[in-house]
Write a protein that holds these residues in place. Structure first.
Motif, PDB file in Angstrom:
ATOM      1  N   SER A  79       3.053 -41.703 -32.842  1.00 33.96           N
ATOM      2  CA  SER A  79       1.721 -41.772 -32.248  1.00 33.96           C
ATOM      3  C   SER A  79       1.783 -41.688 -30.730  1.00 33.96           C
ATOM      4  O   SER A  79       2.608 -42.355 -30.096  1.00 33.96           O
ATOM      5  CB  SER A  79       1.048 -43.086 -32.667  1.00 33.96           C
ATOM      6  OG  SER A  79      -0.212 -43.230 -32.065  1.00 33.96           O
ATOM      7  N   LEU A  96       1.190 -32.828 -29.046  1.00 34.89           N
ATOM      8  CA  LEU A  96       1.197 -32.511 -30.473  1.00 34.89           C
ATOM      9  C   LEU A  96       2.509 -31.874 -30.922  1.00 34.89           C
ATOM     10  O   LEU A  96       2.768 -31.760 -32.122  1.00 34.89           O
ATOM     11  CB  LEU A  96       0.024 -31.590 -30.826  1.00 34.89           C
ATOM     12  CG  LEU A  96      -1.340 -32.295 -30.880  1.00 34.89           C
ATOM     13  CD1 LEU A  96      -2.465 -31.285 -31.000  1.00 34.89           C
ATOM     14  CD2 LEU A  96      -1.397 -33.301 -32.034  1.00 34.89           C
ATOM     15  N   GLN A 100       3.377 -37.068 -34.150  1.00 34.49           N
ATOM     16  CA  GLN A 100       2.713 -36.730 -35.409  1.00 34.49           C
ATOM     17  C   GLN A 100       1.197 -36.822 -35.286  1.00 34.49           C
ATOM     18  O   GLN A 100       0.466 -36.030 -35.882  1.00 34.49           O
ATOM     19  CB  GLN A 100       3.217 -37.652 -36.516  1.00 34.49           C
ATOM     20  CG  GLN A 100       4.695 -37.476 -36.821  1.00 34.49           C
ATOM     21  CD  GLN A 100       5.232 -38.544 -37.753  1.00 34.49           C
ATOM     22  OE1 GLN A 100       4.478 -39.260 -38.413  1.00 34.49           O
ATOM     23  NE2 GLN A 100       6.552 -38.685 -37.811  1.00 34.49           N
ATOM     24  N   GLU A 101       0.715 -37.801 -34.524  1.00 33.27           N
ATOM     25  CA  GLU A 101      -0.718 -37.972 -34.294  1.00 33.27           C
ATOM     26  C   GLU A 101      -0.963 -38.257 -32.820  1.00 33.27           C
ATOM     27  O   GLU A 101      -0.153 -38.936 -32.169  1.00 33.27           O
ATOM     28  CB  GLU A 101      -1.280 -39.121 -35.134  1.00 33.27           C
ATOM     29  CG  GLU A 101      -1.276 -38.882 -36.629  1.00 33.27           C
ATOM     30  CD  GLU A 101      -1.932 -40.023 -37.374  1.00 33.27           C
ATOM     31  OE1 GLU A 101      -2.888 -39.770 -38.129  1.00 33.27           O
ATOM     32  OE2 GLU A 101      -1.477 -41.172 -37.191  1.00 33.27           O
ATOM     33  N   ASP A 103      -4.110 -39.373 -29.944  1.00 29.48           N
ATOM     34  CA  ASP A 103      -5.451 -39.778 -29.530  1.00 29.48           C
ATOM     35  C   ASP A 103      -5.682 -39.270 -28.111  1.00 29.48           C
ATOM     36  O   ASP A 103      -4.712 -39.035 -27.367  1.00 29.48           O
ATOM     37  CB  ASP A 103      -5.598 -41.298 -29.538  1.00 29.48           C
ATOM     38  CG  ASP A 103      -5.545 -41.897 -30.935  1.00 29.48           C
ATOM     39  OD1 ASP A 103      -5.645 -41.126 -31.920  1.00 29.48           O
ATOM     40  OD2 ASP A 103      -5.401 -43.130 -31.034  1.00 29.48           O
ATOM     41  N   GLY A 120      -3.900 -32.693 -36.150  1.00 28.87           N
ATOM     42  CA  GLY A 120      -3.040 -33.710 -35.560  1.00 28.87           C
ATOM     43  C   GLY A 120      -3.767 -34.655 -34.627  1.00 28.87           C
ATOM     44  O   GLY A 120      -3.231 -35.707 -34.262  1.00 28.87           O
ATOM     45  N   ARG A 122      -6.301 -37.487 -33.755  1.00 27.30           N
ATOM     46  CA  ARG A 122      -6.796 -38.616 -34.541  1.00 27.30           C
ATOM     47  C   ARG A 122      -8.095 -39.170 -33.969  1.00 27.30           C
ATOM     48  O   ARG A 122      -9.150 -38.986 -34.560  1.00 27.30           O
ATOM     49  CB  ARG A 122      -5.718 -39.706 -34.599  1.00 27.30           C
ATOM     50  CG  ARG A 122      -6.071 -40.893 -35.471  1.00 27.30           C
ATOM     51  CD  ARG A 122      -4.903 -41.856 -35.598  1.00 27.30           C
ATOM     52  NE  ARG A 122      -4.373 -42.261 -34.292  1.00 27.30           N
ATOM     53  CZ  ARG A 122      -3.299 -43.041 -34.146  1.00 27.30           C
ATOM     54  NH1 ARG A 122      -2.638 -43.481 -35.211  1.00 27.30           N
ATOM     55  NH2 ARG A 122      -2.866 -43.371 -32.939  1.00 27.30           N
ATOM     56  N   TYR A 140       1.102 -47.388 -29.945  1.00 26.55           N
ATOM     57  CA  TYR A 140       1.513 -46.069 -29.465  1.00 26.55           C
ATOM     58  C   TYR A 140       2.999 -46.053 -29.105  1.00 26.55           C
ATOM     59  O   TYR A 140       3.506 -46.992 -28.484  1.00 26.55           O
ATOM     60  CB  TYR A 140       0.707 -45.667 -28.230  1.00 26.55           C
ATOM     61  CG  TYR A 140      -0.755 -45.445 -28.509  1.00 26.55           C
ATOM     62  CD1 TYR A 140      -1.197 -44.313 -29.186  1.00 26.55           C
ATOM     63  CD2 TYR A 140      -1.700 -46.387 -28.095  1.00 26.55           C
ATOM     64  CE1 TYR A 140      -2.547 -44.116 -29.443  1.00 26.55           C
ATOM     65  CE2 TYR A 140      -3.048 -46.199 -28.350  1.00 26.55           C
ATOM     66  CZ  TYR A 140      -3.461 -45.058 -29.028  1.00 26.55           C
ATOM     67  OH  TYR A 140      -4.793 -44.872 -29.288  1.00 26.55           O
TER      68      TYR A 140
END
Length: 241
Positions: A79, A96, A100-101, A103, A120, A122, A140
């Motif tokens: 994250s 990205l 994996q994800e 914000d 990808g 979120r 994170y």
């Protein structure tokens, strides 16, 4: 955004960060085009600077690899969050690829409308960094901020970093701050977008106040320069609690 190392208008007798006006800064960005040229202050449109985004992202990927993060190191994190994401130049071109994800935090809704469809991605927080509150229970591995914390006062930046520190994955999480550096012996206020370019020593002081230590720092290499346009040096700081 990258800026030229040229004199800026401002009241030199005041602390430069006291001149920051969040409303004026957002008015500036509201009138900026939602493309890479707009995000980088029209610098890519100058002769000799067309590759500046590619060079910047390449330097960022190399820096993360030295921290053991990313394709070059063979290690993706779970994250990440992009602070001051704009149209997602860094989200798409860097984060990205290593997480994996992802914000994003970006107050200008017009910049994130298309970004919301990105695989990808979120969570999108359409608030300023000074207003951001993380979702409950979120953690994170990587917090990335670039060419945006100049819109925060020193106190706001300390507070933002303290919040980031509180949502880092224990032991392994890292914050990266990538920003222009003032070189004239003091911080510099820019009245065009109501932001401040800070000295290296000011960043070190702010990081210490936020309870963070620098684990690695590096100046961005290969940034273009021409006889008519000189950019501020750009430095990356990797921080841990």
């Amino acid at each position: 955004m990258p800026s030229s190392d040229a004199p800026r208008q401002g009241a030199m007798e005041q602390d430069p960060d006291s001149l920051i006006d969040a409303r004026a800064g957002r008015e500036y960005w509201q009138n900026v085009s939602a493309d890479v040229n707009g995000m980088l202050g029209d610098i890519p449109s100058y002769k000799g600077f067309a590759d500046i985004s590619r060079i910047d992202l390449q330097g960022s990927r190399a820096f993360l690899a030295k921290l053991g993060i990313g394709a070059e190191s063979g290690q993706k994190v779970a994250s990440a969050i992009d602070g001051g994401a704009g149209i997602g130049r860094i989200t798409k071109g860097l984060l990205l690829r290593v997480a994996q994800e992802v914000d994003v935090i970006e107050p200008m809704v017009k910049f994130t409308q298309a970004l919301k469809k990105q695989p990808g991605l979120r969570n999108v927080y359409n608030v300023g960094l000074e207003e951001w509150q993380p979702a409950e229970g979120i953690v994170y591995d990587l917090v990335w901020t670039q060419w945006c914390v100049g819109h925060l006062t020193d106190e706001q930046l300390v507070h933002f970093l303290e919040i980031c520190k509180g949502v880092l994955r224990p032991d392994t999480g890292v914050i990266v701050v990538k920003e222009n550096l003032a070189t004239g012996g003091r911080d510099v206020y820019d009245g065009v977008d109501s932001s401040v370019t800070r000295q290296d020593s000011k960043y070190e002081s702010i990081f210490k106040r936020a309870g963070l230590r620098i684990i690695k720092a590096e100046v961005q290499r290969d940034m273009p320069q021409t006889p008519t346009l000189t950019l501020y040096p750009v430095k990356m700081y990797a921080l841990k609690a």
